[in-house]
Motif scaffolding. Structure first.
Motif, PDB file in Angstrom:
ATOM      1  N   ILE A 224       0.857  -1.178   0.000  1.00  0.00           N
ATOM      2  CA  ILE A 224       0.000   0.000   0.000  1.00  0.00           C
ATOM      3  C   ILE A 224       0.893   1.227   0.000  1.00  0.00           C
ATOM      4  O   ILE A 224       2.065   1.169   0.357  1.00  0.00           O
ATOM      5  CB  ILE A 224      -0.959   0.014   1.205  1.00  0.00           C
ATOM      6  N   GLN A 225       0.327   2.336  -0.428  1.00  0.00           N
ATOM      7  CA  GLN A 225       1.084   3.583  -0.433  1.00  0.00           C
ATOM      8  C   GLN A 225       0.977   4.277   0.920  1.00  0.00           C
ATOM      9  O   GLN A 225       0.004   4.118   1.647  1.00  0.00           O
ATOM     10  CB  GLN A 225       0.555   4.513  -1.523  1.00  0.00           C
ATOM     11  N   ARG A 226       2.001   5.084   1.237  1.00  0.00           N
ATOM     12  CA  ARG A 226       1.995   5.899   2.452  1.00  0.00           C
ATOM     13  C   ARG A 226       2.538   7.280   2.104  1.00  0.00           C
ATOM     14  O   ARG A 226       3.619   7.410   1.526  1.00  0.00           O
ATOM     15  CB  ARG A 226       2.854   5.253   3.532  1.00  0.00           C
ATOM     16  N   CYS A 227       1.751   8.296   2.415  1.00  0.00           N
ATOM     17  CA  CYS A 227       2.159   9.673   2.130  1.00  0.00           C
ATOM     18  C   CYS A 227       3.384  10.025   2.971  1.00  0.00           C
ATOM     19  O   CYS A 227       3.404   9.815   4.189  1.00  0.00           O
ATOM     20  CB  CYS A 227       1.003  10.624   2.445  1.00  0.00           C
ATOM     21  N   THR A 228       4.409  10.555   2.325  1.00  0.00           N
ATOM     22  CA  THR A 228       5.625  10.924   3.060  1.00  0.00           C
ATOM     23  C   THR A 228       5.480  12.257   3.787  1.00  0.00           C
ATOM     24  O   THR A 228       6.312  12.597   4.627  1.00  0.00           O
ATOM     25  CB  THR A 228       6.829  11.001   2.110  1.00  0.00           C
ATOM     26  N   CYS A 230       2.233  13.400   5.384  1.00  0.00           N
ATOM     27  CA  CYS A 230       1.386  13.276   6.571  1.00  0.00           C
ATOM     28  C   CYS A 230       1.302  11.844   7.103  1.00  0.00           C
ATOM     29  O   CYS A 230       0.711  11.611   8.153  1.00  0.00           O
ATOM     30  CB  CYS A 230      -0.028  13.795   6.277  1.00  0.00           C
ATOM     31  N   GLY A 231       1.885  10.890   6.372  1.00  0.00           N
ATOM     32  CA  GLY A 231       1.926   9.510   6.843  1.00  0.00           C
ATOM     33  C   GLY A 231       0.657   8.718   6.627  1.00  0.00           C
ATOM     34  O   GLY A 231       0.537   7.588   7.107  1.00  0.00           O
ATOM     35  N   THR A 232      -0.324   9.282   5.906  1.00  0.00           N
ATOM     36  CA  THR A 232      -1.596   8.588   5.698  1.00  0.00           C
ATOM     37  C   THR A 232      -1.427   7.432   4.720  1.00  0.00           C
ATOM     38  O   THR A 232      -0.928   7.638   3.610  1.00  0.00           O
ATOM     39  CB  THR A 232      -2.665   9.561   5.165  1.00  0.00           C
ATOM     40  N   PRO A 233      -1.842   6.217   5.109  1.00  0.00           N
ATOM     41  CA  PRO A 233      -1.801   5.106   4.154  1.00  0.00           C
ATOM     42  C   PRO A 233      -2.970   5.217   3.188  1.00  0.00           C
ATOM     43  O   PRO A 233      -4.023   5.801   3.521  1.00  0.00           O
ATOM     44  CB  PRO A 233      -1.936   3.876   5.049  1.00  0.00           C
ATOM     45  N   ARG A 234      -2.805   4.675   1.992  1.00  0.00           N
ATOM     46  CA  ARG A 234      -3.917   4.733   1.049  1.00  0.00           C
ATOM     47  C   ARG A 234      -3.920   3.517   0.127  1.00  0.00           C
ATOM     48  O   ARG A 234      -2.891   2.937  -0.201  1.00  0.00           O
ATOM     49  CB  ARG A 234      -3.884   6.024   0.225  1.00  0.00           C
ATOM     50  N   PHE A 235      -5.126   3.149  -0.260  1.00  0.00           N
ATOM     51  CA  PHE A 235      -5.367   2.103  -1.240  1.00  0.00           C
ATOM     52  C   PHE A 235      -6.777   2.324  -1.776  1.00  0.00           C
ATOM     53  O   PHE A 235      -7.669   2.642  -0.996  1.00  0.00           O
ATOM     54  CB  PHE A 235      -5.242   0.698  -0.603  1.00  0.00           C
ATOM     55  N   PRO A 236      -7.004   2.182  -3.094  1.00  0.00           N
ATOM     56  CA  PRO A 236      -6.036   1.781  -4.116  1.00  0.00           C
ATOM     57  C   PRO A 236      -4.974   2.842  -4.376  1.00  0.00           C
ATOM     58  O   PRO A 236      -5.076   3.961  -3.869  1.00  0.00           O
ATOM     59  CB  PRO A 236      -6.935   1.585  -5.343  1.00  0.00           C
ATOM     60  N   TRP A 237      -3.982   2.442  -5.171  1.00  0.00           N
ATOM     61  CA  TRP A 237      -2.866   3.336  -5.459  1.00  0.00           C
ATOM     62  C   TRP A 237      -3.352   4.554  -6.242  1.00  0.00           C
ATOM     63  O   TRP A 237      -4.115   4.430  -7.204  1.00  0.00           O
ATOM     64  CB  TRP A 237      -1.795   2.590  -6.251  1.00  0.00           C
ATOM     65  N   LEU A 238      -2.873   5.719  -5.808  1.00  0.00           N
ATOM     66  CA  LEU A 238      -3.239   6.984  -6.437  1.00  0.00           C
ATOM     67  C   LEU A 238      -1.994   7.851  -6.592  1.00  0.00           C
ATOM     68  O   LEU A 238      -1.017   7.676  -5.854  1.00  0.00           O
ATOM     69  CB  LEU A 238      -4.274   7.726  -5.587  1.00  0.00           C
ATOM     70  N   PRO A 239      -2.020   8.818  -7.516  1.00  0.00           N
ATOM     71  CA  PRO A 239      -0.832   9.658  -7.717  1.00  0.00           C
ATOM     72  C   PRO A 239      -0.612  10.683  -6.619  1.00  0.00           C
ATOM     73  O   PRO A 239       0.454  11.270  -6.537  1.00  0.00           O
ATOM     74  CB  PRO A 239      -1.102  10.345  -9.066  1.00  0.00           C
ATOM     75  N   GLY A 240      -1.614  10.927  -5.746  1.00  0.00           N
ATOM     76  CA  GLY A 240      -1.451  11.918  -4.696  1.00  0.00           C
ATOM     77  C   GLY A 240      -2.251  11.554  -3.472  1.00  0.00           C
ATOM     78  O   GLY A 240      -3.139  10.697  -3.504  1.00  0.00           O
ATOM     79  N   ASN A 242      -4.988  11.830  -0.575  1.00  0.00           N
ATOM     80  CA  ASN A 242      -6.328  12.390  -0.401  1.00  0.00           C
ATOM     81  C   ASN A 242      -6.408  13.324   0.798  1.00  0.00           C
ATOM     82  O   ASN A 242      -7.279  14.196   0.851  1.00  0.00           O
ATOM     83  CB  ASN A 242      -7.353  11.263  -0.228  1.00  0.00           C
ATOM     84  N   SER A 243      -5.517  13.143   1.765  1.00  0.00           N
ATOM     85  CA  SER A 243      -5.598  13.927   3.001  1.00  0.00           C
ATOM     86  C   SER A 243      -4.936  15.291   2.879  1.00  0.00           C
ATOM     87  O   SER A 243      -5.498  16.305   3.294  1.00  0.00           O
ATOM     88  CB  SER A 243      -4.955  13.148   4.155  1.00  0.00           C
ATOM     89  N   CYS A 244      -3.720  15.326   2.299  1.00  0.00           N
ATOM     90  CA  CYS A 244      -2.996  16.599   2.247  1.00  0.00           C
ATOM     91  C   CYS A 244      -2.622  17.025   0.834  1.00  0.00           C
ATOM     92  O   CYS A 244      -2.115  18.135   0.645  1.00  0.00           O
ATOM     93  CB  CYS A 244      -1.745  16.530   3.120  1.00  0.00           C
ATOM     94  N   GLY A 245      -2.829  16.136  -0.157  1.00  0.00           N
ATOM     95  CA  GLY A 245      -2.534  16.489  -1.538  1.00  0.00           C
ATOM     96  C   GLY A 245      -1.095  16.289  -1.961  1.00  0.00           C
ATOM     97  O   GLY A 245      -0.747  16.555  -3.108  1.00  0.00           O
ATOM     98  N   CYS A 246      -0.250  15.822  -1.045  1.00  0.00           N
ATOM     99  CA  CYS A 246       1.167  15.652  -1.378  1.00  0.00           C
ATOM    100  C   CYS A 246       1.346  14.551  -2.423  1.00  0.00           C
ATOM    101  O   CYS A 246       0.770  13.466  -2.295  1.00  0.00           O
ATOM    102  CB  CYS A 246       1.937  15.297  -0.116  1.00  0.00           C
ATOM    103  N   PRO A 247       2.163  14.791  -3.452  1.00  0.00           N
ATOM    104  CA  PRO A 247       2.377  13.767  -4.476  1.00  0.00           C
ATOM    105  C   PRO A 247       3.486  12.777  -4.132  1.00  0.00           C
ATOM    106  O   PRO A 247       3.719  11.824  -4.881  1.00  0.00           O
ATOM    107  CB  PRO A 247       2.765  14.599  -5.710  1.00  0.00           C
ATOM    108  N   GLU A 248       4.175  12.975  -3.024  1.00  0.00           N
ATOM    109  CA  GLU A 248       5.295  12.100  -2.662  1.00  0.00           C
ATOM    110  C   GLU A 248       4.811  10.973  -1.743  1.00  0.00           C
ATOM    111  O   GLU A 248       4.008  11.201  -0.838  1.00  0.00           O
ATOM    112  CB  GLU A 248       6.390  12.909  -1.955  1.00  0.00           C
ATOM    113  N   TRP A 249       5.338   9.776  -1.962  1.00  0.00           N
ATOM    114  CA  TRP A 249       4.893   8.628  -1.179  1.00  0.00           C
ATOM    115  C   TRP A 249       5.952   7.535  -1.192  1.00  0.00           C
ATOM    116  O   TRP A 249       6.849   7.526  -2.018  1.00  0.00           O
ATOM    117  CB  TRP A 249       3.578   8.078  -1.731  1.00  0.00           C
ATOM    118  N   ASP A 250       5.824   6.619  -0.224  1.00  0.00           N
ATOM    119  CA  ASP A 250       6.598   5.389  -0.245  1.00  0.00           C
ATOM    120  C   ASP A 250       5.620   4.233  -0.072  1.00  0.00           C
ATOM    121  O   ASP A 250       4.396   4.446  -0.094  1.00  0.00           O
ATOM    122  CB  ASP A 250       7.695   5.391   0.825  1.00  0.00           C
TER     123      ASP A 250
END
Length: 333
Positions: A224-228, A230-240, A242-250
């Motif tokens: 799963i993706q994790r925003c670098t 705010c740390g919010t995990p997300r699924f399904p995979w998205l380019p940004g 949903n919580s803070c709009g940051c495009p960076e993730w691990d």
């Protein structure tokens, strides 16, 4: 053939369509609960509908829409008659022009925007058909929805047809074994046809946004993706995010533990590669995201909300392996 198909470009696919329900709060709430979207804009007295619900308000359900045009039916009939009988939705593009609010009455018109040249894909050879729907609320344009399908001859079917033709050329007639494995619409062998050959499962659409997920599946890892930011995990995979709009993730590999958040038992419509009834679950993982997958290893009528499940990987054919979930504890196999 291509010239005949191109003649349908620009013709209506649906005329004067009317949404079966106005934009409404219960459907918005169900959508947000299912997707885990807690944006405050979608609740309260001044709520708007999530923009990605655009197609929801135009869906006809199992009864369909009476507004579908004769031209669209003719186009699909022409493809069916030429042997391109299989169909799969490939992608959609949406443009949002203004928010929809509870009470809005939806109308729409659709046009056959394009028909591609014949393409060869992993699924088979066929034609991409794109329709463009203009969605209006109160007569004002609210958004557009492009929906693309592939009408194709399955790759395995082409090989079987070639084998039959080769058998005819060698012997002057079709050999008895060329009939073996014929399947009906349920995926079971036709009467008297010998051993059944199971149709191929539809392939997932892999693109630049989700390729890492499918690479992980190939290595038996559910990522799963994790925003670098705010740390919010997300699924399904998205380019940004949903919580803070940051495009960076691990990425984070899940432990594979979860519970059934919701589920449906599929009876209809039948798909050639599936044997209904079967359970499709919305599984809430321990990491806080939800994933849709099959619940296996237990009869469909024993699946329950809150049931603990564990990830495993199931090979469905020579080329495709998918993440599924098996109950654990008393309800497991």
């Amino acid at each position: 053939m291509y010239a005949r198909l191109k003649a349908y470009e620009g013709r209506a696919a649906a005329v004067a369509g009317v949404g079966k329900d106005p934009v409404n709060e219960p459907m918005i709430r169900h959508w947000c609960e299912a997707t885990g979207d807690t944006n405050p804009a979608y609740a309260g007295p001044d709520a708007v509908a999530p923009p990605t619900m655009l197609q929801v308000w135009t869906m006809g359900g199992l009864s369909g829409h009476g507004e579908r045009s004769g031209a669209y039916d003719e186009l699909l009939g022409l493809l069916d008659g030429a042997g391109y009988t299989a169909v799969v939705a490939t992608d959609c593009e949406q443009e949002y022009l203004r928010p929809l609010r509870p009470g809005d009455r939806i109308t729409f018109d659709a046009v056959i925007e394009s028909v591609s040249e014949r393409k060869t894909t992993r699924l088979g050879t066929g034609y991409f058909v794109t329709t463009r729907t203009e969605v209006r609320a109160g007569g004002r344009l609210a958004g557009t929805h492009r929906f693309r399908i592939l009408k194709y001859v399955p790759a395995k079917q082409r090989r079987k047809d070639g084998e039959r033709e080769a058998g005819k050329s060698r012997t002057g007639h079709t050999s008895h074994t060329s009939h073996a494995g014929r399947t009906d619409c349920t995926g079971r062998g036709a009467a008297g046809s010998g051993a059944a050959t199971r149709p191929v499962r539809p392939r997932p659409v892999v693109n630049r946004d989700n390729a890492g997920f499918w690479e992980g599946v190939s290595r038996h890892r559910l990522l799963i993706q994790r925003c670098t930011e705010c740390g919010t995990p997300r699924f399904p995979w998205l380019p940004g995010c949903n919580s803070c709009g940051c495009p960076e993730w691990d990425t984070v590999e899940t432990a594979g533990e979860g519970t059934v958040y919701s589920y449906v038992v599929m009876h209809h419509p039948p798909f050639p590669a599936f044997d209904p009834p079967y359970a499709v679950g919305l599984v809430e993982l321990a990491e806080g995201v939800r994933i849709i997958s099959n619940v296996v290893g237990v009869p469909h009528d024993r699946v329950r909300i809150g049931m603990p499940v564990r990830l495993e990987f199931e090979r469905v054919d020579e080329e495709l392996e998918l993440p599924v979930f098996r109950p654990v504890g008393a309800d497991g196999s």
